[in-house]
Motif scaffolding. Structure first.
Motif, PDB file in Angstrom:
ATOM      1  N   VAL A  26     -32.990 -14.876   6.086  1.00  0.00           N
ATOM      2  CA  VAL A  26     -34.005 -13.633   6.340  1.00  0.00           C
ATOM      3  C   VAL A  26     -35.231 -13.894   5.619  1.00  0.00           C
ATOM      4  CG1 VAL A  26     -34.202 -11.312   5.982  1.00  0.00           C
ATOM      5  CG2 VAL A  26     -31.965 -12.282   6.398  1.00  0.00           C
ATOM      6  N   ALA A  27     -35.416 -14.672   4.563  1.00  0.00           N
ATOM      7  CA  ALA A  27     -36.635 -14.808   3.674  1.00  0.00           C
ATOM      8  C   ALA A  27     -37.351 -15.843   4.587  1.00  0.00           C
ATOM      9  CB  ALA A  27     -36.163 -15.413   2.276  1.00  0.00           C
ATOM     10  N   ALA A  28     -36.786 -16.684   5.226  1.00  0.00           N
ATOM     11  CA  ALA A  28     -37.338 -17.693   5.784  1.00  0.00           C
ATOM     12  C   ALA A  28     -38.429 -17.255   6.955  1.00  0.00           C
ATOM     13  CB  ALA A  28     -36.715 -18.808   6.393  1.00  0.00           C
ATOM     14  N   VAL A  29     -37.877 -16.239   7.856  1.00  0.00           N
ATOM     15  CA  VAL A  29     -38.710 -15.557   8.815  1.00  0.00           C
ATOM     16  C   VAL A  29     -39.367 -14.411   8.660  1.00  0.00           C
ATOM     17  CG1 VAL A  29     -37.147 -16.771  10.625  1.00  0.00           C
ATOM     18  CG2 VAL A  29     -36.563 -14.348   9.642  1.00  0.00           C
ATOM     19  N   ALA A  30     -39.305 -13.511   7.395  1.00  0.00           N
ATOM     20  CA  ALA A  30     -39.680 -12.401   7.028  1.00  0.00           C
ATOM     21  C   ALA A  30     -41.161 -12.628   7.029  1.00  0.00           C
ATOM     22  CB  ALA A  30     -39.063 -11.920   5.673  1.00  0.00           C
ATOM     23  N   PRO A  31     -41.635 -13.539   6.503  1.00  0.00           N
ATOM     24  CA  PRO A  31     -43.118 -13.621   6.545  1.00  0.00           C
ATOM     25  C   PRO A  31     -43.822 -13.408   7.794  1.00  0.00           C
ATOM     26  CG  PRO A  31     -42.295 -15.121   5.220  1.00  0.00           C
ATOM     27  CD  PRO A  31     -41.120 -14.684   5.700  1.00  0.00           C
ATOM     28  N   LEU A  32     -43.222 -13.557   9.108  1.00  0.00           N
ATOM     29  CA  LEU A  32     -43.712 -13.178  10.327  1.00  0.00           C
ATOM     30  C   LEU A  32     -44.189 -11.567  10.225  1.00  0.00           C
ATOM     31  CD1 LEU A  32     -41.326 -14.827  12.816  1.00  0.00           C
ATOM     32  CD2 LEU A  32     -43.635 -15.264  12.524  1.00  0.00           C
ATOM     33  N   LEU A  33     -43.950 -10.908   9.496  1.00  0.00           N
ATOM     34  CA  LEU A  33     -44.031  -9.494   9.612  1.00  0.00           C
ATOM     35  C   LEU A  33     -45.457  -9.178   9.013  1.00  0.00           C
ATOM     36  CD1 LEU A  33     -40.632  -7.912   8.782  1.00  0.00           C
ATOM     37  CD2 LEU A  33     -41.499  -8.422  11.139  1.00  0.00           C
ATOM     38  N   GLY A  34     -45.839 -10.115   8.336  1.00  0.00           N
ATOM     39  CA  GLY A  34     -47.438 -10.036   7.654  1.00  0.00           C
ATOM     40  C   GLY A  34     -47.441  -9.086   6.559  1.00  0.00           C
ATOM     41  N   VAL A  66     -43.292   1.174  14.172  1.00  0.00           N
ATOM     42  CA  VAL A  66     -43.612   0.079  13.508  1.00  0.00           C
ATOM     43  C   VAL A  66     -42.336  -0.706  13.221  1.00  0.00           C
ATOM     44  CG1 VAL A  66     -44.092  -0.427  11.020  1.00  0.00           C
ATOM     45  CG2 VAL A  66     -45.470   1.253  12.273  1.00  0.00           C
ATOM     46  N   LEU A  67     -41.251   0.153  12.905  1.00  0.00           N
ATOM     47  CA  LEU A  67     -39.858  -0.465  12.585  1.00  0.00           C
ATOM     48  C   LEU A  67     -39.252  -1.267  13.886  1.00  0.00           C
ATOM     49  CD1 LEU A  67     -38.062  -0.728   9.957  1.00  0.00           C
ATOM     50  CD2 LEU A  67     -40.381   0.621  10.056  1.00  0.00           C
ATOM     51  N   THR A  68     -39.376  -0.547  14.860  1.00  0.00           N
ATOM     52  CA  THR A  68     -39.021  -1.293  16.385  1.00  0.00           C
ATOM     53  C   THR A  68     -39.702  -2.510  16.638  1.00  0.00           C
ATOM     54  OG1 THR A  68     -38.438   0.950  17.173  1.00  0.00           O
ATOM     55  CG2 THR A  68     -38.654  -0.837  18.724  1.00  0.00           C
ATOM     56  N   GLY A  69     -41.065  -2.668  16.461  1.00  0.00           N
ATOM     57  CA  GLY A  69     -41.687  -3.782  16.554  1.00  0.00           C
ATOM     58  C   GLY A  69     -41.317  -4.967  15.460  1.00  0.00           C
ATOM     59  N   TRP A  70     -41.158  -4.476  14.320  1.00  0.00           N
ATOM     60  CA  TRP A  70     -40.761  -5.523  13.205  1.00  0.00           C
ATOM     61  C   TRP A  70     -39.299  -5.906  13.785  1.00  0.00           C
ATOM     62  CZ3 TRP A  70     -42.404  -2.664   8.294  1.00  0.00           C
ATOM     63  CH2 TRP A  70     -43.772  -2.925   7.967  1.00  0.00           C
ATOM     64  N   ALA A  71     -38.452  -5.270  13.952  1.00  0.00           N
ATOM     65  CA  ALA A  71     -37.136  -5.490  14.370  1.00  0.00           C
ATOM     66  C   ALA A  71     -37.071  -6.624  15.508  1.00  0.00           C
ATOM     67  CB  ALA A  71     -36.149  -4.498  14.575  1.00  0.00           C
TER      68      ALA A  71
END
Length: 270
Positions: A26-34, A66-71
């Protein structure tokens, strides 16, 4: 879903992002959220991200969008589903994103009145591999009128079903609490950490997803980059049409990451 969120609703808004994966991936892809967020374990094969709420507190964007876009952005960039729980002063609900499939969601008014489609619960159960009898019966109970249930208890009912799928949300991370309260709780949890800023690049020994990342040069990197670009364009287009900053940002992030990966892959060709 509503397209306008009054100031009072925004002030009471909060959210949790539940990922069916260990904290490392999760930590590896979380930066995608900005946006950097606290991250903690939430069961044997679950993790929880706790957004601090900038987009809906200061940007005027409804928390559900926001949350739907992030998910969606997280799920497209990883091989596991992402469940977003969200709430404000008027409503509460969830959005489940899984791969390229359209997110499925449900919501309740503050007094617990169901305003979603029953089919959403069946799709939700199927995508998470829940028991089609026991678990689905419990989920369908959340779609029925209940004068003793408010929106917060509805979310607790949803989480109770997921405990049978291994979810163990840390104490204090309660749906309905403010973003500030959730942030304070998660920061004090043993093993909790903060996700990296956009642009962070894990090495091959930091996450099992690293072979798919363009800077590692793994075999799946080019395919993942093209996938992200293909998924990001319709997301961004849809967000622009709906004037949704959350969806537009998610699509733009996916396209930018995919384009970077594609360019990097081409530059490494012999």
């Amino acid at each position: 879903m509503s397209t306008h969120e009054p100031g009072a609703a925004a002030a009471a808004a909060g959210a949790l992002l539940l990922c069916r994966a260990e904290p490392g991936p999760v930590a590896a892809v979380a930066p995608l959220l900005g946006e950097r967020m606290p991250l903690a374990r939430a069961g044997a094969e679950w993790s929880v991200l706790v957004p601090e709420g900038g987009p809906w507190r200061h940007g005027g964007e409804p928390v559900d969008r926001v949350l739907t876009g992030w998910a969606t952005a997280l799920a497209v960039g990883a091989p596991w589903p992402v469940l977003a729980l969200w709430w404000d002063a008027d409503r509460a609900g969830y959005a489940l994103a899984s791969g390229f499939r359209r997110p499925v969601g449900y919501e309740w008014l503050a007094d617990g009145t169901p305003v979603g489609e029953d089919e959403a619960m069946r799709t939700f159960a199927a995508r998470l591999g829940l028991d089609p009898v026991l678990d689905l019966e419990s989920l369908e109970g959340l779609t029925r009128t209940d004068s003793g249930a408010d929106s917060r208890s509805r979310l607790h009912g949803l989480l109770a079903v997921l405990t049978r799928a291994g979810l163990a949300l840390p104490a204090g991370l309660d749906p309905g609490a403010s973003a500030d309260r959730l942030g304070a709780v998660v920061r004090d949890l043993p093993g909790a950490r903060r996700t990296e800023a956009p642009g962070w690049r894990p090495t091959a020994d930091e996450t099992p997803l690293a072979p798919w990342m363009p800077w590692v040069g793994g075999p799946g990197a080019r395919a993942l980059a093209l996938t992200q670009m293909a998924a990001g364009l319709p997301l961004a287009t849809w967000g622009l049409r709906r004037r949704s900053g959350g969806w537009t940002a998610a699509g733009a992030l996916l396209m930018a990451h995919g384009a970077l990966g594609t360019a990097y892959g081409l530059s490494r060709r012999p």
